[in-house]
Design a protein around this motif. Structure first.
Motif, PDB file in Angstrom:
ATOM      1  N   PRO A 133      24.710 -15.901 -17.335  1.00 24.73           N
ATOM      2  CA  PRO A 133      25.462 -15.646 -16.654  1.00 24.73           C
ATOM      3  C   PRO A 133      25.358 -14.952 -15.041  1.00 24.73           C
ATOM      4  O   PRO A 133      24.417 -13.962 -15.132  1.00 24.73           O
ATOM      5  CB  PRO A 133      27.117 -15.228 -17.021  1.00 24.73           C
ATOM      6  CG  PRO A 133      25.639 -14.921 -18.955  1.00 24.73           C
ATOM      7  CD  PRO A 133      25.268 -15.624 -18.700  1.00 24.73           C
ATOM      8  N   ILE A 134      25.431 -15.122 -14.475  1.00 25.38           N
ATOM      9  CA  ILE A 134      24.864 -14.437 -12.756  1.00 25.38           C
ATOM     10  C   ILE A 134      26.467 -13.754 -12.503  1.00 25.38           C
ATOM     11  O   ILE A 134      27.631 -13.976 -12.368  1.00 25.38           O
ATOM     12  CB  ILE A 134      24.816 -15.391 -11.840  1.00 25.38           C
ATOM     13  CG1 ILE A 134      23.442 -16.566 -12.567  1.00 25.38           C
ATOM     14  CG2 ILE A 134      24.292 -14.467 -10.985  1.00 25.38           C
ATOM     15  CD1 ILE A 134      22.381 -16.052 -13.039  1.00 25.38           C
ATOM     16  N   ASN A 135      26.360 -12.182 -11.772  1.00 24.89           N
ATOM     17  CA  ASN A 135      27.187 -11.690 -12.623  1.00 24.89           C
ATOM     18  C   ASN A 135      27.335 -11.217 -10.213  1.00 24.89           C
ATOM     19  O   ASN A 135      26.554 -11.770  -9.541  1.00 24.89           O
ATOM     20  CB  ASN A 135      27.424 -10.111 -12.970  1.00 24.89           C
ATOM     21  CG  ASN A 135      26.071  -9.566 -12.097  1.00 24.89           C
ATOM     22  OD1 ASN A 135      25.360  -9.000 -11.136  1.00 24.89           O
ATOM     23  ND2 ASN A 135      24.930  -8.871 -13.038  1.00 24.89           N
ATOM     24  N   SER A 136      28.861 -10.709  -9.864  1.00 23.61           N
ATOM     25  CA  SER A 136      28.803 -10.215  -8.157  1.00 23.61           C
ATOM     26  C   SER A 136      27.802  -9.897  -7.865  1.00 23.61           C
ATOM     27  O   SER A 136      28.135  -9.699  -6.325  1.00 23.61           O
ATOM     28  CB  SER A 136      30.314  -9.207  -8.531  1.00 23.61           C
ATOM     29  OG  SER A 136      29.784  -8.151  -8.694  1.00 23.61           O
ATOM     30  N   SER A 141      23.011  -9.953 -15.838  1.00 23.47           N
ATOM     31  CA  SER A 141      23.120  -8.406 -16.465  1.00 23.47           C
ATOM     32  C   SER A 141      21.711  -7.994 -16.397  1.00 23.47           C
ATOM     33  O   SER A 141      21.768  -6.101 -16.602  1.00 23.47           O
ATOM     34  CB  SER A 141      24.167  -8.449 -17.976  1.00 23.47           C
ATOM     35  OG  SER A 141      24.852  -8.885 -17.538  1.00 23.47           O
ATOM     36  N   ALA A 142      21.063  -8.363 -17.438  1.00 18.02           N
ATOM     37  CA  ALA A 142      19.266  -7.891 -16.996  1.00 18.02           C
ATOM     38  C   ALA A 142      19.282  -7.582 -15.935  1.00 18.02           C
ATOM     39  O   ALA A 142      18.281  -6.632 -16.470  1.00 18.02           O
ATOM     40  CB  ALA A 142      19.164  -8.530 -18.119  1.00 18.02           C
ATOM     41  N   GLU A 143      19.302  -8.220 -15.532  1.00 13.38           N
ATOM     42  CA  GLU A 143      18.900  -7.758 -14.014  1.00 13.38           C
ATOM     43  C   GLU A 143      19.399  -6.560 -13.516  1.00 13.38           C
ATOM     44  O   GLU A 143      18.692  -6.147 -12.942  1.00 13.38           O
ATOM     45  CB  GLU A 143      18.357  -9.087 -13.003  1.00 13.38           C
ATOM     46  CG  GLU A 143      17.111  -9.921 -13.731  1.00 13.38           C
ATOM     47  CD  GLU A 143      17.343 -11.582 -13.143  1.00 13.38           C
ATOM     48  OE1 GLU A 143      17.017 -12.085 -13.212  1.00 13.38           O
ATOM     49  OE2 GLU A 143      18.732 -12.154 -12.629  1.00 13.38           O
ATOM     50  N   ARG A 144      20.887  -7.017 -13.772  1.00 12.70           N
ATOM     51  CA  ARG A 144      21.414  -5.498 -12.674  1.00 12.70           C
ATOM     52  C   ARG A 144      20.382  -3.988 -13.159  1.00 12.70           C
ATOM     53  O   ARG A 144      20.191  -3.216 -12.646  1.00 12.70           O
ATOM     54  CB  ARG A 144      22.923  -5.942 -12.958  1.00 12.70           C
ATOM     55  CG  ARG A 144      23.580  -4.213 -12.238  1.00 12.70           C
ATOM     56  CD  ARG A 144      24.915  -5.216 -12.523  1.00 12.70           C
ATOM     57  NE  ARG A 144      25.625  -3.887 -12.388  1.00 12.70           N
ATOM     58  CZ  ARG A 144      26.191  -3.088 -12.679  1.00 12.70           C
ATOM     59  NH1 ARG A 144      26.140  -3.324 -14.355  1.00 12.70           N
ATOM     60  NH2 ARG A 144      27.128  -2.366 -12.850  1.00 12.70           N
ATOM     61  N   GLU A 145      20.600  -4.215 -14.665  1.00 14.21           N
ATOM     62  CA  GLU A 145      20.556  -3.778 -15.833  1.00 14.21           C
ATOM     63  C   GLU A 145      19.158  -2.742 -15.639  1.00 14.21           C
ATOM     64  O   GLU A 145      18.944  -1.053 -14.996  1.00 14.21           O
ATOM     65  CB  GLU A 145      20.345  -2.981 -17.117  1.00 14.21           C
ATOM     66  CG  GLU A 145      20.303  -2.470 -18.608  1.00 14.21           C
ATOM     67  CD  GLU A 145      20.185  -2.570 -19.200  1.00 14.21           C
ATOM     68  OE1 GLU A 145      19.650  -1.858 -20.245  1.00 14.21           O
ATOM     69  OE2 GLU A 145      21.147  -3.708 -20.000  1.00 14.21           O
ATOM     70  N   SER A 146      18.315  -3.921 -15.305  1.00  9.64           N
ATOM     71  CA  SER A 146      17.090  -3.268 -15.114  1.00  9.64           C
ATOM     72  C   SER A 146      16.507  -2.062 -13.272  1.00  9.64           C
ATOM     73  O   SER A 146      15.445  -1.359 -13.242  1.00  9.64           O
ATOM     74  CB  SER A 146      15.641  -4.465 -15.507  1.00  9.64           C
ATOM     75  OG  SER A 146      14.276  -4.000 -14.727  1.00  9.64           O
TER      76      SER A 146
END
Length: 444
Positions: A133-136, A141-146
Protein backbone atom coordinates in the motif's frame (compact mmCIF):
# COMPACT_ATOMS: atom_id res chain seq x y z
CA UNK A 1 6.80 48.97 17.28
CA UNK A 2 10.28 49.33 15.80
CA UNK A 3 13.07 46.78 16.35
CA UNK A 4 15.12 49.32 18.34
CA UNK A 5 12.13 50.12 20.56
CA UNK A 6 11.49 46.42 21.05
CA UNK A 7 15.12 45.75 21.98
CA UNK A 8 15.14 48.58 24.46
CA UNK A 9 11.96 47.43 26.13
CA UNK A 10 13.15 43.85 26.58
CA UNK A 11 16.35 45.02 28.25
CA UNK A 12 14.36 47.30 30.56
CA UNK A 13 12.02 44.42 31.47
CA UNK A 14 14.89 42.03 32.11
CA UNK A 15 16.80 44.65 34.12
CA UNK A 16 13.74 45.31 36.33
CA UNK A 17 13.35 41.58 36.87
CA UNK A 18 17.00 41.09 37.74
CA UNK A 19 16.95 44.00 40.18
CA UNK A 20 13.94 42.53 42.00
CA UNK A 21 15.55 39.14 42.13
CA UNK A 22 18.84 40.61 43.24
CA UNK A 23 17.24 42.07 46.34
CA UNK A 24 15.36 38.89 47.12
CA UNK A 25 18.39 36.66 46.65
CA UNK A 26 20.53 39.00 48.77
CA UNK A 27 18.23 38.86 51.79
CA UNK A 28 17.66 35.17 51.39
CA UNK A 29 21.25 33.95 51.67
CA UNK A 30 22.76 35.99 54.53
CA UNK A 31 23.70 34.41 57.87
CA UNK A 32 23.23 30.76 56.91
CA UNK A 33 26.06 28.32 57.67
CA UNK A 34 27.39 26.42 54.73
CA UNK A 35 26.07 23.14 56.05
CA UNK A 36 22.61 24.65 56.30
CA UNK A 37 22.91 25.91 52.74
CA UNK A 38 23.53 22.39 51.51
CA UNK A 39 20.58 21.13 53.53
CA UNK A 40 18.36 23.93 52.19
CA UNK A 41 19.35 23.05 48.68
CA UNK A 42 18.08 19.52 49.08
CA UNK A 43 14.87 20.39 50.98
CA UNK A 44 13.27 22.42 48.14
CA UNK A 45 10.77 24.23 50.45
CA UNK A 46 12.51 27.28 51.86
CA UNK A 47 12.80 31.00 51.48
CA UNK A 48 15.62 30.88 48.92
CA UNK A 49 13.67 28.36 46.87
CA UNK A 50 10.64 30.62 46.74
CA UNK A 51 12.77 33.62 45.86
CA UNK A 52 14.51 31.69 43.07
CA UNK A 53 11.12 30.70 41.69
CA UNK A 54 10.03 34.36 41.74
CA UNK A 55 13.11 35.88 40.19
CA UNK A 56 12.06 35.28 36.60
CA UNK A 57 8.67 36.88 36.66
CA UNK A 58 9.78 39.73 34.47
CA UNK A 59 7.97 42.46 32.62
CA UNK A 60 7.44 42.73 28.89
CA UNK A 61 10.72 43.09 27.06
CA UNK A 62 10.31 43.34 23.30
CA UNK A 63 13.99 42.60 22.56
CA UNK A 64 13.33 40.46 19.57
CA UNK A 65 10.83 39.73 16.96
CA UNK A 66 8.14 37.21 17.65
CA UNK A 67 7.52 34.70 14.96
CA UNK A 68 5.47 31.54 13.99
CA UNK A 69 3.24 29.69 11.56
CA UNK A 70 1.41 26.48 12.22
CA UNK A 71 1.15 23.78 9.68
CA UNK A 72 -1.18 20.85 10.16
CA UNK A 73 -0.99 17.89 7.83
CA UNK A 74 -4.16 15.98 7.04
CA UNK A 75 -4.05 12.28 7.76
CA UNK A 76 -5.19 10.31 4.81
CA UNK A 77 -4.24 6.79 3.78
CA UNK A 78 -4.99 5.27 0.42
CA UNK A 79 -4.07 1.99 -1.24
CA UNK A 80 -3.83 0.84 -4.81
CA UNK A 81 -4.25 -2.81 -5.74
CA UNK A 82 -3.04 -4.15 -9.06
CA UNK A 83 -4.44 -7.54 -9.89
CA UNK A 84 -3.65 -9.89 -12.70
CA UNK A 85 -3.83 -13.59 -13.51
CA UNK A 86 -1.96 -16.04 -15.68
CA UNK A 87 -3.80 -17.36 -18.82
CA UNK A 88 -5.72 -20.59 -18.26
CA UNK A 89 -4.23 -23.44 -20.31
CA UNK A 90 -6.54 -25.06 -22.94
CA UNK A 91 -7.29 -28.69 -21.99
CA UNK A 92 -6.04 -31.38 -24.39
CA UNK A 93 -8.52 -34.06 -25.60
CA UNK A 94 -7.13 -37.61 -25.49
CA UNK A 95 -8.49 -39.95 -28.15
CA UNK A 96 -9.83 -43.26 -26.80
CA UNK A 97 -7.84 -46.42 -27.50
CA UNK A 98 -9.38 -48.76 -30.21
CA UNK A 99 -10.94 -51.97 -28.83
CA UNK A 100 -9.37 -55.37 -29.47
CA UNK A 101 -11.02 -57.17 -32.45
CA UNK A 102 -13.16 -60.18 -31.66
CA UNK A 103 -11.64 -63.59 -32.36
CA UNK A 104 -13.26 -65.84 -34.84
CA UNK A 105 -13.96 -68.52 -32.24
CA UNK A 106 -16.82 -68.49 -29.80
CA UNK A 107 -14.87 -67.17 -26.86
CA UNK A 108 -16.44 -64.13 -25.15
CA UNK A 109 -14.83 -60.81 -25.84
CA UNK A 110 -12.14 -59.70 -23.42
CA UNK A 111 -12.87 -57.17 -20.72
CA UNK A 112 -11.77 -53.68 -21.85
CA UNK A 113 -8.76 -52.24 -20.02
CA UNK A 114 -9.27 -48.96 -18.13
CA UNK A 115 -8.10 -45.83 -19.91
CA UNK A 116 -4.70 -44.81 -18.51
CA UNK A 117 -5.15 -41.19 -19.74
CA UNK A 118 -8.30 -39.78 -18.14
CA UNK A 119 -9.78 -36.45 -19.23
CA UNK A 120 -7.64 -33.66 -17.63
CA UNK A 121 -9.17 -31.02 -15.37
CA UNK A 122 -8.49 -27.24 -15.70
CA UNK A 123 -5.53 -25.87 -13.66
CA UNK A 124 -6.39 -23.10 -11.17
CA UNK A 125 -5.10 -19.62 -11.98
CA UNK A 126 -2.36 -17.99 -9.81
CA UNK A 127 -3.52 -15.65 -7.00
CA UNK A 128 -3.62 -11.94 -7.84
CA UNK A 129 -0.34 -10.07 -7.36
CA UNK A 130 -0.61 -7.15 -4.84
CA UNK A 131 1.75 -4.18 -4.46
CA UNK A 132 2.46 -2.74 -0.98
CA UNK A 133 0.00 0.00 0.00
CA UNK A 134 1.04 3.59 -0.70
CA UNK A 135 0.54 6.16 2.09
CA UNK A 136 -0.14 9.90 2.00
CA UNK A 137 3.60 10.56 1.59
CA UNK A 138 3.47 8.71 -1.73
CA UNK A 139 5.66 5.99 -0.22
CA UNK A 140 5.26 2.50 1.14
CA UNK A 141 5.54 2.17 4.92
CA UNK A 142 8.99 0.64 4.55
CA UNK A 143 10.16 3.49 2.31
CA UNK A 144 8.83 6.15 4.68
CA UNK A 145 10.51 4.50 7.67
CA UNK A 146 13.85 4.11 5.91
CA UNK A 147 13.92 7.72 4.72
CA UNK A 148 12.93 9.15 8.12
CA UNK A 149 15.61 7.09 9.86
CA UNK A 150 18.18 8.36 7.38
CA UNK A 151 17.12 11.95 8.07
CA UNK A 152 17.10 11.62 11.85
CA UNK A 153 20.46 9.85 11.86
CA UNK A 154 21.93 13.31 11.30
CA UNK A 155 20.36 14.36 14.64
CA UNK A 156 21.01 11.32 16.85
CA UNK A 157 23.53 8.49 16.73
CA UNK A 158 21.82 5.85 14.63
CA UNK A 159 22.99 3.10 17.01
CA UNK A 160 20.63 4.55 19.63
CA UNK A 161 17.67 3.66 17.41
CA UNK A 162 18.50 -0.01 18.00
CA UNK A 163 18.36 0.36 21.79
CA UNK A 164 14.71 -0.24 22.57
CA UNK A 165 14.67 1.72 25.83
CA UNK A 166 16.68 4.74 24.67
CA UNK A 167 14.84 8.08 24.43
CA UNK A 168 15.91 8.28 20.79
CA UNK A 169 14.41 4.88 19.95
CA UNK A 170 11.19 5.72 21.79
CA UNK A 171 10.87 9.07 20.01
CA UNK A 172 11.51 7.42 16.64
CA UNK A 173 8.87 4.77 17.29
CA UNK A 174 6.41 7.51 18.19
CA UNK A 175 7.18 9.48 15.02
CA UNK A 176 6.87 6.42 12.78
CA UNK A 177 3.92 4.55 14.25
CA UNK A 178 2.09 6.51 16.96
CA UNK A 179 2.04 10.18 16.00
CA UNK A 180 -1.21 10.99 14.22
CA UNK A 181 0.46 13.97 12.56
CA UNK A 182 2.08 11.36 10.28
CA UNK A 183 4.94 13.55 9.08
CA UNK A 184 6.67 12.66 5.82
CA UNK A 185 10.41 12.53 5.21
CA UNK A 186 11.72 16.04 4.65
CA UNK A 187 8.75 17.72 6.37
CA UNK A 188 9.70 21.11 7.80
CA UNK A 189 8.69 20.19 11.35
CA UNK A 190 10.06 16.64 11.45
CA UNK A 191 13.38 17.31 13.22
CA UNK A 192 11.83 19.74 15.73
CA UNK A 193 8.98 17.37 16.60
CA UNK A 194 11.39 14.45 16.97
CA UNK A 195 13.72 16.57 19.15
CA UNK A 196 10.90 17.44 21.55
CA UNK A 197 9.96 13.76 21.59
CA UNK A 198 13.52 12.87 22.64
CA UNK A 199 13.36 15.59 25.32
CA UNK A 200 10.08 14.14 26.62
CA UNK A 201 11.40 10.59 26.94
CA UNK A 202 14.84 11.68 28.20
CA UNK A 203 13.31 13.68 31.07
CA UNK A 204 10.86 10.86 31.89
CA UNK A 205 7.81 12.71 30.62
CA UNK A 206 5.40 9.98 31.64
CA UNK A 207 6.28 10.88 35.27
CA UNK A 208 5.88 14.66 34.92
CA UNK A 209 3.35 16.35 37.16
CA UNK A 210 1.46 17.68 34.15
CA UNK A 211 1.16 17.51 30.38
CA UNK A 212 2.03 13.82 30.08
CA UNK A 213 1.41 12.12 26.75
CA UNK A 214 -1.96 10.43 26.15
CA UNK A 215 -2.18 6.88 27.42
CA UNK A 216 -3.58 5.78 24.07
CA UNK A 217 -2.29 7.70 21.05
CA UNK A 218 -5.21 6.53 18.90
CA UNK A 219 -8.07 7.20 21.30
CA UNK A 220 -9.83 10.55 20.99
CA UNK A 221 -11.09 10.14 24.54
CA UNK A 222 -7.56 9.54 25.87
CA UNK A 223 -6.16 12.51 23.93
CA UNK A 224 -8.93 14.83 25.12
CA UNK A 225 -8.38 13.71 28.71
CA UNK A 226 -4.62 14.30 28.50
CA UNK A 227 -5.16 17.77 27.03
CA UNK A 228 -7.62 18.77 29.73
CA UNK A 229 -5.18 17.62 32.44
CA UNK A 230 -2.44 19.92 31.12
CA UNK A 231 -2.64 23.47 32.49
CA UNK A 232 0.93 24.63 31.91
CA UNK A 233 1.73 27.53 29.62
CA UNK A 234 4.84 29.66 29.14
CA UNK A 235 3.62 31.95 31.92
CA UNK A 236 6.70 34.10 32.49
CA UNK A 237 7.77 34.34 28.87
CA UNK A 238 4.26 35.31 27.79
CA UNK A 239 4.85 38.86 29.02
CA UNK A 240 8.00 39.15 26.93
CA UNK A 241 6.82 37.31 23.81
CA UNK A 242 3.07 38.00 23.75
CA UNK A 243 2.65 37.16 20.06
CA UNK A 244 4.07 33.66 20.29
CA UNK A 245 1.96 30.65 19.37
CA UNK A 246 1.30 28.71 22.56
CA UNK A 247 -1.22 26.42 24.20
CA UNK A 248 -1.68 23.89 26.98
CA UNK A 249 -2.06 20.59 25.17
CA UNK A 250 -0.47 17.35 26.30
CA UNK A 251 2.97 16.51 24.98
CA UNK A 252 3.07 14.05 22.08
CA UNK A 253 -0.60 14.78 21.35
CA UNK A 254 -1.59 15.12 17.67
CA UNK A 255 -1.67 18.92 17.88
CA UNK A 256 1.17 21.10 16.67
CA UNK A 257 4.09 20.92 19.10
CA UNK A 258 3.95 24.71 19.50
CA UNK A 259 0.70 24.25 21.44
CA UNK A 260 2.09 21.74 23.95
CA UNK A 261 2.19 22.93 27.55
CA UNK A 262 5.35 24.86 28.42
CA UNK A 263 6.27 25.50 24.76
CA UNK A 264 5.80 28.55 22.54
CA UNK A 265 6.95 29.29 18.98
CA UNK A 266 7.62 32.27 16.77
CA UNK A 267 4.50 33.37 14.93
CA UNK A 268 6.08 35.16 11.95
CA UNK A 269 9.29 35.90 10.15
CA UNK A 270 12.04 33.52 9.07
CA UNK A 271 11.74 31.55 12.32
CA UNK A 272 7.98 31.07 12.07
CA UNK A 273 7.01 27.73 13.52
CA UNK A 274 10.30 27.32 15.38
CA UNK A 275 10.46 26.85 19.16
CA UNK A 276 11.16 30.09 21.02
CA UNK A 277 10.49 29.05 24.64
CA UNK A 278 10.61 25.87 26.70
CA UNK A 279 9.61 26.71 30.27
CA UNK A 280 8.94 24.31 33.15
CA UNK A 281 8.90 25.02 36.85
CA UNK A 282 8.26 22.31 39.44
CA UNK A 283 7.02 19.83 36.84
CA UNK A 284 9.17 16.99 38.20
CA UNK A 285 11.47 16.62 35.21
CA UNK A 286 13.94 13.81 35.85
CA UNK A 287 16.38 11.84 33.76
CA UNK A 288 18.94 13.80 31.78
CA UNK A 289 19.09 16.67 29.31
CA UNK A 290 19.62 15.20 25.82
CA UNK A 291 22.21 16.61 23.44
CA UNK A 292 19.52 16.82 20.73
CA UNK A 293 18.22 20.08 22.24
CA UNK A 294 20.81 21.83 20.08
CA UNK A 295 18.32 21.41 17.23
CA UNK A 296 16.14 24.09 18.88
CA UNK A 297 18.63 26.65 17.66
CA UNK A 298 16.20 29.61 17.60
CA UNK A 299 15.14 29.17 21.22
CA UNK A 300 15.56 32.25 23.42
CA UNK A 301 14.17 31.11 26.80
CA UNK A 302 15.16 27.71 28.24
CA UNK A 303 14.01 27.33 31.84
CA UNK A 304 13.80 23.96 33.61
CA UNK A 305 13.59 24.97 37.25
CA UNK A 306 13.09 22.91 40.39
CA UNK A 307 13.04 19.45 38.85
CA UNK A 308 15.23 16.43 39.38
CA UNK A 309 17.37 16.29 36.25
CA UNK A 310 20.73 14.64 36.70
CA UNK A 311 23.72 14.05 34.47
CA UNK A 312 25.82 16.76 32.92
CA UNK A 313 25.01 19.87 30.92
CA UNK A 314 25.62 18.68 27.34
CA UNK A 315 28.31 20.46 25.34
CA UNK A 316 25.76 20.91 22.56
CA UNK A 317 24.10 23.60 24.69
CA UNK A 318 26.64 25.97 23.16
CA UNK A 319 24.83 25.75 19.82
CA UNK A 320 21.79 27.58 21.22
CA UNK A 321 23.25 30.93 20.22
CA UNK A 322 19.94 32.79 20.41
CA UNK A 323 19.46 32.12 24.13
CA UNK A 324 18.68 35.12 26.33
CA UNK A 325 17.85 33.09 29.44
CA UNK A 326 19.22 29.75 30.63
CA UNK A 327 17.83 28.66 33.99
CA UNK A 328 18.44 25.15 35.36
CA UNK A 329 18.40 25.93 39.09
CA UNK A 330 17.34 23.46 41.79
CA UNK A 331 18.11 20.26 39.88
CA UNK A 332 20.78 17.57 40.30
CA UNK A 333 23.08 18.48 37.45
CA UNK A 334 26.66 17.34 37.97
CA UNK A 335 30.04 17.47 36.26
CA UNK A 336 31.91 20.54 35.11
CA UNK A 337 30.58 23.53 33.23
CA UNK A 338 31.06 22.87 29.49
CA UNK A 339 33.37 25.35 27.77
CA UNK A 340 30.72 25.80 25.07
CA UNK A 341 28.59 27.57 27.66
CA UNK A 342 30.78 30.66 27.31
CA UNK A 343 29.92 30.96 23.61
CA UNK A 344 26.32 31.98 24.42
CA UNK A 345 27.14 35.64 24.00
CA UNK A 346 23.50 36.79 23.87
CA UNK A 347 22.72 35.55 27.39
CA UNK A 348 21.14 38.03 29.80
CA UNK A 349 20.50 35.54 32.59
CA UNK A 350 22.49 32.45 33.58
CA UNK A 351 21.07 30.70 36.61
CA UNK A 352 22.61 27.39 37.71
CA UNK A 353 22.32 27.61 41.49
CA UNK A 354 21.54 24.62 43.71
CA UNK A 355 22.96 21.78 41.66
CA UNK A 356 25.99 19.50 42.06
CA UNK A 357 28.35 21.23 39.63
CA UNK A 358 32.10 20.77 40.01
CA UNK A 359 35.32 22.32 38.74
CA UNK A 360 36.30 25.94 38.40
CA UNK A 361 34.71 29.09 37.04
CA UNK A 362 36.39 29.75 33.70
CA UNK A 363 37.92 33.09 32.81
CA UNK A 364 35.92 32.75 29.57
CA UNK A 365 32.87 33.95 31.46
CA UNK A 366 34.06 37.37 30.37
CA UNK A 367 32.77 36.48 26.88
CA UNK A 368 29.18 36.91 28.12
CA UNK A 369 29.20 40.65 27.60
CA UNK A 370 25.39 41.00 27.69
CA UNK A 371 24.93 39.18 31.02
CA UNK A 372 22.83 40.95 33.68
CA UNK A 373 22.18 38.16 36.15
CA UNK A 374 24.58 35.38 37.16
CA UNK A 375 23.87 32.99 39.97
CA UNK A 376 25.78 29.80 40.66
CA UNK A 377 25.34 29.56 44.45
CA UNK A 378 25.26 26.24 46.28
CA UNK A 379 27.37 24.02 44.07
CA UNK A 380 30.85 22.57 44.55
CA UNK A 381 33.00 24.96 42.52
CA UNK A 382 36.60 25.56 43.57
CA UNK A 383 39.51 27.85 42.74
CA UNK A 384 39.63 31.60 42.46
CA UNK A 385 37.05 34.07 41.20
CA UNK A 386 38.16 35.15 37.72
CA UNK A 387 38.89 38.84 37.20
CA UNK A 388 37.18 38.61 33.80
CA UNK A 389 33.87 38.60 35.68
CA UNK A 390 34.52 42.30 36.15
CA UNK A 391 34.66 42.81 32.40
CA UNK A 392 30.90 42.35 31.98
CA UNK A 393 29.81 45.98 31.75
CA UNK A 394 26.11 45.80 32.69
CA UNK A 395 25.88 42.95 35.16
CA UNK A 396 23.62 43.75 38.12
CA UNK A 397 23.70 40.61 40.28
CA UNK A 398 26.36 38.00 41.04
CA UNK A 399 25.74 35.13 43.46
CA UNK A 400 28.74 32.94 44.30
CA UNK A 401 28.06 31.74 47.86
CA UNK A 402 27.81 28.12 48.98
CA UNK A 403 30.83 26.97 46.95
CA UNK A 404 34.49 26.40 47.77
CA UNK A 405 35.96 29.47 46.10
CA UNK A 406 39.08 30.92 47.69
CA UNK A 407 41.25 34.02 47.64
CA UNK A 408 40.38 37.66 47.12
CA UNK A 409 37.55 39.26 45.19
CA UNK A 410 39.22 40.79 42.10
CA UNK A 411 39.39 44.58 41.98
CA UNK A 412 37.86 44.46 38.49
CA UNK A 413 34.67 43.06 40.02
CA UNK A 414 34.65 45.55 42.90
CA UNK A 415 34.98 48.40 40.41
CA UNK A 416 31.47 47.56 39.16
CA UNK A 417 29.99 48.48 42.55
CA UNK A 418 27.57 50.04 43.28
CA UNK A 419 26.47 50.46 39.70
CA UNK A 420 25.80 48.54 37.57
CA UNK A 421 26.53 45.75 40.09
CA UNK A 422 23.89 46.12 42.78
CA UNK A 423 24.25 42.74 44.50
CA UNK A 424 27.40 40.67 45.08
CA UNK A 425 27.16 37.78 47.55
CA UNK A 426 30.03 35.42 48.44
CA UNK A 427 31.09 33.16 51.29
CA UNK A 428 32.67 35.01 54.19
CA UNK A 429 36.05 33.30 53.73
CA UNK A 430 36.52 35.28 50.49
CA UNK A 431 38.42 38.48 51.16
CA UNK A 432 35.92 41.13 50.10
CA UNK A 433 35.15 44.44 51.84
CA UNK A 434 31.51 45.01 52.81
CA UNK A 435 29.65 47.03 51.64
CA UNK A 436 32.24 48.75 49.44
CA UNK A 437 32.61 45.64 47.27
CA UNK A 438 30.49 42.68 48.42
CA UNK A 439 26.98 43.51 49.57
CA UNK A 440 26.97 40.57 51.99
CA UNK A 441 28.62 37.27 52.76
CA UNK A 442 27.43 33.89 53.96
CA UNK A 443 29.18 32.40 57.02
CA UNK A 444 31.01 29.13 56.41
Amino acid sequence: MTASTTAGAILIALSISFAVVASAKHHGVVNRPKGHIRKRKRSGDNEATRMAADKRRVHHDPAGEDHMVIQNEEIEFWTRLLQGSMPVPVPTTIRPQPSTPRPTNSLPPPTPRPNSNPEPTNRPSRPPMTEPPINSCGLTSAERESQIIDELSAVSFSALFDETDSPQSQALEWILNKDSAFLCPGASGLVQRYTLGVFYYSTEGDSWNECNAPGDFFSETSIAGANSACTLTTTNATQIFPNDIRGSNAWLSPSDECTWGGVSCYSSGESAGRVNVVEFEENLLRGTLPSEVEQLSDMRFFALERGGMGGTIPASIGNLRSLLLLDFDFNRLSGTLPSSLWSLTSLRQLDLNDNNLLGTLSSEIGNLGQLRFFQIDNNYLTGGIPEQLGGIPRISLIGLSGNDFEGVMPEEVCDLRPSPLQTLVVDCDIECSIPQCCTSCVPV
